[in-house]
Design an enzyme around this catalytic site. Structure first.
Site, PDB file in Angstrom:
ATOM      1  N   HIS A   1      47.552  40.713  54.949  1.00 42.89           N
ATOM      2  CA  HIS A   1      48.420  39.662  54.003  1.00 42.89           C
ATOM      3  C   HIS A   1      48.362  38.409  54.794  1.00 42.89           C
ATOM      4  O   HIS A   1      48.393  38.097  56.024  1.00 42.89           O
ATOM      5  CB  HIS A   1      49.492  40.382  53.612  1.00 42.89           C
TER       6      HIS A   1
ATOM      7  N   CYS B   1      55.432  42.971  54.306  1.00 44.07           N
ATOM      8  CA  CYS B   1      55.562  41.584  54.694  1.00 44.07           C
ATOM      9  C   CYS B   1      57.019  41.158  54.858  1.00 44.07           C
ATOM     10  O   CYS B   1      57.682  40.413  55.684  1.00 44.07           O
ATOM     11  CB  CYS B   1      54.824  40.610  53.826  1.00 44.07           C
TER      12      CYS B   1
ATOM     13  N   GLU C   1      51.151  36.650  54.885  1.00 47.35           N
ATOM     14  CA  GLU C   1      52.520  36.684  55.479  1.00 47.35           C
ATOM     15  C   GLU C   1      52.318  37.014  57.057  1.00 47.35           C
ATOM     16  O   GLU C   1      52.558  36.342  57.888  1.00 47.35           O
ATOM     17  CB  GLU C   1      53.525  37.377  55.028  1.00 47.35           C
TER      18      GLU C   1
END
Lengths: 152, 152
Positions: free
Chosen positions: A53, A86, A55
């Protein structure tokens, strides 16, 4: 507030890069002392890695830039509300604040389903502010999924 | 049950490797069809990366082994109850089950503070079973922190 929108535009630029690679368009930047120190976007499909992801990638880069896993005086700007993984990474890296764009009612853990970063039981609290350029951040996602359904 | 203890012993071996490197001793393995397909331990300090928990590393390795980010028929064995980040990673990788050893009342998100993997609101549910070889998994941690306080 203008400052926050300025940095969210930087995160949006990253989301556009993800879109161009046919990845779910989520982008993120880490800001320290008024300066962007790391940029990243979601590359989950390309790398066949559900942990990539935006993040997690941008936090990893910021740690590398600073040579430290403490990101105490750093803020994360991300176009979509962080998922549990995250949101947890924001706590673990000791971030100062998380600013996100679109809310994610299905998996968001910064206010929607939970608010993990502000839970006082963890050993570090991260301030959370949602809805920054929320409409623009949501639109790039809904248009992406609409085009997917149409097979464009 | 014996099967679960057998795989938790494999995770414990990984925790010992972390301890030998002066890292917080947490180890993990991923099991598929009765076989260990990935092993990892915490290397947060060595790599100055707060994201390098044993779970994230072992899930990344398992994805690489399978060439897929779906770990649908895979189980995670980890010596300590996963934190929010790692509990979220279990959901994101579509794991089948998480078996952990020691409970973590301060940050555990598989039953202690939250039970994220079993929350029905997420798009995937992961079965959670805690306390497997719980005493042994806790002892390696408490002894590590005791020796740290003594400056050994």
């Amino acid at each position: 507030m203008q400052q926050r929108e300025k940095f969210m535009r930087e995160a949006l630029k990253q989301a556009v890069k993800a879109k161009e690679l046919d990845e779910v368009p989520v982008g993120a930047v880490v800001v320290r002392n008024g300066e962007v120190i790391a940029r990243a976007y979601n590359t989950k499909n390309k790398n066949k890695n559900a942990l990539l992801h935006a993040e997690l990638e941008v936090l990893k880069k910021a740690q590398k830039v600073l040579g430290d896993w403490h990101l105490l005086d750093c803020d994360l700007y991300v176009t979509l509300e962080p998922c549990p993984m995250c949101a947890g990474a924001c706590i673990n890296t000791r971030l100062r604040a998380v600013y996100f764009g679109a809310y994610d009612p299905k998996a968001g853990c910064c206010g929607s389903l939970y608010n993990l970063p502000e839970d006082k039981r963890f050993n570090h609290r991260v301030e959370v502010v949602g809805g920054i350029l929320g409409q623009e951040c949501a639109t790039i996602l809904t248009e992406f999924f609409k085009s997917k359904r149409k097979g464009v």
